[in-house]
Design an enzyme around this catalytic site. Structure first.
Site, PDB file in Angstrom:
ATOM      1  N   LYS A   1       0.870  -1.185   0.000  1.00  0.00           N
ATOM      2  CA  LYS A   1       0.000   0.000   0.000  1.00  0.00           C
ATOM      3  C   LYS A   1       0.902   1.228   0.000  1.00  0.00           C
ATOM      4  O   LYS A   1       1.477   1.602   1.018  1.00  0.00           O
ATOM      5  CB  LYS A   1      -0.925   0.016   1.210  1.00  0.00           C
ATOM      6  CG  LYS A   1      -1.938   1.155   1.180  1.00  0.00           C
ATOM      7  CD  LYS A   1      -2.880   1.092   2.370  1.00  0.00           C
ATOM      8  CE  LYS A   1      -3.939   2.188   2.271  1.00  0.00           C
ATOM      9  NZ  LYS A   1      -3.369   3.547   2.242  1.00  0.00           N
TER      10      LYS A   1
ATOM     11  N   GLU B   1      -0.480   4.371  -8.548  1.00  0.00           N
ATOM     12  CA  GLU B   1      -0.071   5.368  -7.556  1.00  0.00           C
ATOM     13  C   GLU B   1       1.145   6.139  -8.042  1.00  0.00           C
ATOM     14  O   GLU B   1       2.138   5.552  -8.494  1.00  0.00           O
ATOM     15  CB  GLU B   1       0.283   4.670  -6.237  1.00  0.00           C
ATOM     16  CG  GLU B   1       0.370   5.591  -5.057  1.00  0.00           C
ATOM     17  CD  GLU B   1      -0.922   5.565  -4.240  1.00  0.00           C
ATOM     18  OE1 GLU B   1      -0.950   6.198  -3.183  1.00  0.00           O
ATOM     19  OE2 GLU B   1      -1.895   4.904  -4.675  1.00  0.00           O
TER      20      GLU B   1
ATOM     21  N   CYS C   1      26.787  22.414  26.774  1.00  0.00           N
ATOM     22  CA  CYS C   1      27.285  22.641  28.131  1.00  0.00           C
ATOM     23  C   CYS C   1      28.793  22.790  28.050  1.00  0.00           C
ATOM     24  O   CYS C   1      29.472  21.978  27.419  1.00  0.00           O
ATOM     25  CB  CYS C   1      26.910  21.466  29.028  1.00  0.00           C
ATOM     26  SG  CYS C   1      27.798  21.422  30.595  1.00  0.00           S
TER      27      CYS C   1
END
Length: 691
Positions: free
Chosen positions: A132, A190, A443
């Protein structure tokens, strides 16, 4: 987008259904019309499922315009509407194994499959399984094998004509292969963008200072629906065929798998990650196999698709209003979800990097419950405009650390607070600094900060630093976790009894480490500087600092301007060194390291100041034989005056000193117009006079 109405409770089904329809239609419009999705798939599916259930429980709530009665959104302006000859329907979704078993049972029952006494199907259904894809569904129309039209899904009945844009997709054939092709063929498939192509597209967008795309799906949809096909042509789109609409002039293949093979014979791109399986066990086996390789696939997928393979069985099963009964989308756990950001803290990494971290209301995403997500750095928080109290989109894919993708501005509360980067490390209290042109704040208490402790000790013990043989990462882990060592200075306080009690550390190993620590006490200034782990100070820069200053104290007290005088030290390196020694916590640890009986090195005089005469920084080439000076003597004199003596002539050469029998170097200098000097001219330069 305007603020939406207040969310009604489930106890008011009429109002709740209206609110759900409104939310879904807004999402549809943003997705299909604006190409700006603002709702994660998982949230859309949840709302859609709730509305479906409400309408099932209360049939009188169903309206003709309900999102459950159609597939997608409206046709956008600027594109010609196209009515599909066969509807482009969506698929019903399944999520859990039980959903897949129930789907298989419904199909088997409807097809009259036989079962045994235990109720198991003895003649399992044959299914075609595919991926899919996470892209944009389109229909391609071929007449007598020639591509004539492409259209988007739209609302399933009417889409948009994107023919000219689709023509630019190189994987789509403009003419089908083979002598025998259908008179009419509608190919369903697609449009998507591969991950590598998406990364390259966003690189180009950044270089052009244009908006980046959030994900490959958005990039594919936005690219396909450009009004100017020339823009689409510049976008790396791909296509996979997976279905059929209308066919005329040839018989329909008997199975779905045969259809895909048929497509391949026509030259249409079909994905190879597909299989034919039997029954629910076969479906779940395919799902798990794909899930294992999902992250390594070159494109995004959000699940797999199951279709009854035989065409005659598909026809018997038919359709419901918006989806076929013979197919199901089995979706992976959602990779994106919505939740509320309740706080932003910072965490300190092993190298001192300060990373903002979102504290979230628990949300299930990507197969796990997420309560924290990275915000990367301060600039990302500003760019995404993420604030405390926002409803945010959280993404988690595979083993990737969860991240906050963005905020839903339309849901922002009035009291949402902006993030403020702290000025002191939350772990050790040292200053937080950010160097110019760096995205990461850090730091500065590298030798002192507990969060950086293991990294600091490991670096200090490296072969090119103090060279403490036997002090590996596993030993460091034990020393830190047992609170035996807090800083590098504590290493030299360790005793035999303490080391011998460490896990898997024999007496011989303990003695060897003690011997190595004793040896490490006698080092060089350059090794010690490198061992401190100052950001941007590598082995070469440490040597340059030691050579330039001669001892540690002048380095610790040097201004940025004085540091810039060191060979190959630029503004960023100078700033990093200055910040490190300006932090009192680091100076305290260094003082402990230099205490009597600890680390020592031979002190040296500072290097002489670099010459400032006319030859300082100049490049000189020597060629031929000089009357009174050897080449080595001339080179030594030039270097003492600050010049660099090179072996070949180039455009960067400032002077060439030529003697008798000068060869090609002299010819090259004359060709480039570089000043050529004899021995007298060299002496004039050395005396500070320009010849």
């Amino acid at each position: 987008m305007a603020r939406t109405q207040a969310e009604p409770p489930a106890s008011q089904p009429d109002a709740r259904a209206a609110w759900l329809r409104d939310q879904l239609e807004r999402a549809n419009y943003a997705y299909y019309v604006l190409d700006q999705p603002d709702l994660p798939d998982a949230e859309y599916d949840r709302l859609f499922g709730e509305l479906q259930q409400l309408e099932t429980d209360h049939p009188d709530l169903v309206t003709p315009d309900s999102p459950t009665q159609r597939v997608g959104g409206e046709v956008a302006g600027g594109f010609t509407p196209v009515v599909h000859d066969a509807p482009m329907l969506s698929l019903n979704n399944g999520f859990a194994d039980e959903d897949i078993a129930a789907f298989d049972k419904r199909v088997a029952d409807a097809l009259g499959k036989t079962t045994d006494l235990a109720g198991s199907v003895t003649d399992p259904v044959e299914y075609a399984c595919e991926l899919k894809f996470d892209g944009l569904a389109i229909s391609l129309r071929y007449e007598h094998g020639v591509f004539v039209q492409a259209s988007t899904r739209g609302d399933g009945t009417t889409g948009e004509d994107v023919t000219e844009n689709v023509r630019t997709i190189r994987s789509i054939p403009l003419k089908l292969k083979g002598a025998h092709v259908p008179a009419l063929l509608d190919v369903r498939g697609e449009v998507l963008m591969f991950k590598r192509d998406f990364a390259r597209l966003n690189e180009r967008q950044r270089a052009a200072e244009q908006r980046e795309f959030a994900n490959p799906r958005n990039a594919a949809a936005g690219s396909l629906r450009q009004l100017d096909p020339k823009i689409t042509a510049q976008r790396p789109l791909s296509f996979f065929a997976y279905g059929i609409g209308v066919l005329d002039g040839m018989p329909m293949p008997d199975t779905h798998s045969a259809l895909l093979d048929w497509y391949e014979s026509f030259g249409l791109p079909v994905n190879r990650e597909r299989a034919v399986v039997y029954g629910a066990d076969g479906l779940l086996g395919f799902f798990r196999k794909v899930g294992e390789k999902r992250e390594s696939l070159p494109y995004d997928i959000d699940g797999v698709v199951y279709k009854v393979n035989r065409r005659d069985e598909q026809d018997r099963l038919g359709f419901v209003s918006r989806a076929p009964r013979f197919a199901l989308a089995h979706k992976f756990p959602a990779q994106e979800a919505l939740t509320r950001l309740v706080a932003i803290d910072v965490q300190v990494g092993r190298t001192g990097a300060i990373t903002p971290v979102a504290r979230l209301e628990p949300v299930f995403v990507g197969g796990a419950t997420v309560t924290n997500a990275t915000l990367h750095n301060e600039d990302e928080v500003r760019r995404k405009d993420i604030r405390i109290g926002d409803t945010v989109i959280v993404r988690r894919a595979g083993d990737v650390i969860p991240e906050v993708v963005g905020a839903l501005l339309e849901r922002r509360p009035d009291d949402a607070a902006e993030f403020v980067m702290p000025t002191e490390c939350p772990v050790c209290g040292s200053k937080i600094e950010r160097l110019p042109d760096e995205a990461i704040a850090r730091c500065t208490g590298g030798l002192f900060c507990p969060a950086q402790r293991k990294q600091a000790l490991w670096h200090f013990a490296q072969r090119r630093a103090l060279d403490i043989d036997g002090l590996g990462e596993k030993i460091i882990d034990q020393l830190v976790e047992l609170n035996l060592v807090r800083t590098p200075a504590d290493l030299f306080n360790l005793g035999f009894a303490t080391l011998a009690e460490l896990d898997r550390f024999a007496e011989k190993s303990a003695q060897n480490l003690l011997d190595s620590l004793e040896k490490a006490k006698h080092t060089t200034l350059a090794r010690f500087i490198y061992g401190l782990g100052i950001r941007h100070v590598g082995e070469s820069t440490a040597k340059d600092l030691a050579k330039h200053f001669g001892s540690l104290t002048p380095i610790m007290d040097a201004s940025i301007e004085e540091l810039l005088e060191v060979n190959d030290v630029g503004p960023i390196v100078a700033e990093s060194i200055h910040q490190f020694f300006a932090e009192e916590h680091n100076r305290t640890v260094i003082e402990q390291l230099r205490a009597p009986g600890k680390v020592t090195w031979p002190e040296g005089p500072p290097a002489p100041k670099a010459p400032q005469g006319v030859l300082a920084g100049k490049t000189v080439v020597l060629t031929g034989t000089l009357p009174n000076l050897t080449r080595d003597a001339a080179k030594e004199m030039l270097e003492a005056a600050g010049a660099k003596v090179a072996g070949s002539v180039s455009k960067k050469t400032d002077y060439v000193v030529a003697g008798a029998d000068a060869g090609s170097k002299l010819a090259k200098a004359e060709e480039l117009g570089i000043p050529v000097l004899d021995e007298d001219g060299l002496h004039q330069l050395l005396e500070g006079n320009t010849p």
